[in-house]
Enzyme design. Sequence first.
Site, PDB file in Angstrom:
ATOM      1  N   LYS A 111      25.819  37.600  63.670  1.00  0.00           N
ATOM      2  CA  LYS A 111      27.044  37.458  62.877  1.00  0.00           C
ATOM      3  C   LYS A 111      28.076  36.644  63.661  1.00  0.00           C
ATOM      4  O   LYS A 111      28.054  36.655  64.893  1.00  0.00           O
ATOM      5  CB  LYS A 111      27.644  38.845  62.602  1.00  0.00           C
ATOM      6  CG  LYS A 111      26.885  39.693  61.608  1.00  0.00           C
ATOM      7  CD  LYS A 111      27.565  41.046  61.429  1.00  0.00           C
ATOM      8  CE  LYS A 111      26.803  41.945  60.470  1.00  0.00           C
ATOM      9  NZ  LYS A 111      26.768  41.472  59.082  1.00  0.00           N
ATOM     10  N   ARG A 135      18.517  47.650  54.704  1.00  0.00           N
ATOM     11  CA  ARG A 135      17.467  47.908  53.711  1.00  0.00           C
ATOM     12  C   ARG A 135      16.131  48.185  54.391  1.00  0.00           C
ATOM     13  O   ARG A 135      15.290  48.906  53.842  1.00  0.00           O
ATOM     14  CB  ARG A 135      17.384  46.725  52.735  1.00  0.00           C
ATOM     15  CG  ARG A 135      17.047  45.409  53.368  1.00  0.00           C
ATOM     16  CD  ARG A 135      17.402  44.225  52.483  1.00  0.00           C
ATOM     17  NE  ARG A 135      18.829  43.922  52.517  1.00  0.00           N
ATOM     18  CZ  ARG A 135      19.406  42.934  51.842  1.00  0.00           C
ATOM     19  NH1 ARG A 135      18.698  42.151  51.055  1.00  0.00           N
ATOM     20  NH2 ARG A 135      20.701  42.728  51.928  1.00  0.00           N
TER      21      ARG A 135
END
Length: 502
Positions: free
Chosen positions: A277, A351
């Site tokens: 990020k 996920r």
Amino acid sequence: MQITLASQPAAKVETEALVSYVFESENEKGTPVEGVIADLDQAAGGALARLAASGELTGKALEMTLVHFVPGLAAQRLLLAGAGKREKFGTAELRRLAAAALRHLRARSVKRMAFLARESDRGAAAAEAVTEGLLLGNFEGDTYKTDKKNGPLEAATLVGFDSAAAQSGLDRGRIIAEAQNFTRALGNEPSNLLTPRLLAERAEAMAREAGLAVEILDEKRLAELKMGALLGVASGSAEPPRMIVLTYTPPNPKPGAPVLALVGKAVTFDTGGISIKPSADMEKMKFDMAGGAAILGVMRVLAQLKPAIKVIAVIPSVENMPGGRAQKPGDVQIAMSGKSVEVINTDAEGRLILADALHYAKQLGATHMVDAATLTGAIVVALGGVNTGVFGTDDAFTARVLASAKSAGEKMWHMPLDDEYRELIKSTIADIQNVGGRWGGAISAAWFLREFTGDTPWVHLDIAGTAWLDDAKPWMGKGGTGVAVRTLVELAMNFDGAPSGK
Ligand code: BES
Ligand code: MN
Ligand code: ZN
């Protein structure tokens, strides 16, 4: 903070600040203040009516009017909070108003207050809402400050409540709000002080104190169980992963009865991994365990409120880091269910760990599942910080979760999960891939989870926009919000009956 009920007349309550509230309609020309406010006005020789006539007391939502040394009142101050329109005023507004009033006083170093409820707000639900508001408002995320300027309020008296029902509302409100604050405190913890191992220790300590069964699966056990999706994420970190499993068993468990699994994403820090990020705002990613923390808060409540349904919490915890052993874009991992997953983006890690957790929850016997996860930036684009995104495969079960949210006063919005979106996560080399491209990002993420839920009714709560407050609100300090705790408590408590639409 100590909270007690009192039944003496409000004018006689000796305290640093007496709080009550006025509605907007009460300020319309010729509409007199009613009930307890009229009583206070009378005790004060008409001072409040004159205040209203001055135009300074409008009753607009959360407007605060603080008056000192009101003649005729034993309290040192009178704080009149605006309650907004009477028609729009319910338990959610009352909770918020109590919190905002407390924070107004806290900023002025008040330590002891009394809260005078209006005549229409004196049942168990109102006592619960006020108690929750006061405790939530009194929470500040300043754990590591050595010099705390405005400390918490120490005591509050609820005036106008004197029934056994009100006392039980108060007790329930304390249990729920303290658990929500426990969740908020976990969300605020920095990742150096809350690794997966430390989160597991905290969960274990909470479970032992609350009387819940607890099992912590370590990295060896997770490897035996072939949780390849979770282990792929964990592989980049020097901190080993954990799977936290808590079980609440009701007093009289019935064979064949439903089992609710609550699954919570607990990434103690999300750097993005090799798909790293940008550094701006990255510090916020310490709260990527907010879903797991919410589930821990719910379990803490259930241990005390004892619903009729069995509830299992499954909380996968990892740190998502780049490193020499980190998984790389294009890697294929085999999930516990046997499905192969192409990891296109290592930043779509939530996920992956949830895939194995959901599958494991089914193996533990779940008949219904709800997960809470700070899953996607896309849900923040769609819904901002106001609503949690809700996705589900079973309409009736999804409706129950939404009704629970409504009655708990947490805003949630039903999002679509049509079959057409399934193609977004098709992979060339494997069964599925872990990202679905730029459009509908929260939906493709939900579809990825759905691949691991089978036929079990399941609801997914994407709390990425609602689990953290960047700036303090009048009713809540900055940081973790503890969102989803109250909704899931409501869901579990009413599992057999219809949710109670307050
Ligand atoms: N933890 C983030 C999601 C998130 C974003 C939470 C902002 C709170 C605020 C999640 O793991 C993530 O990085 N999601 C990616 C997915 C993408 C790579 C498909 C995202 O939303 O950008
Ligand atoms: Mn991520
Ligand atoms: Zn994440």
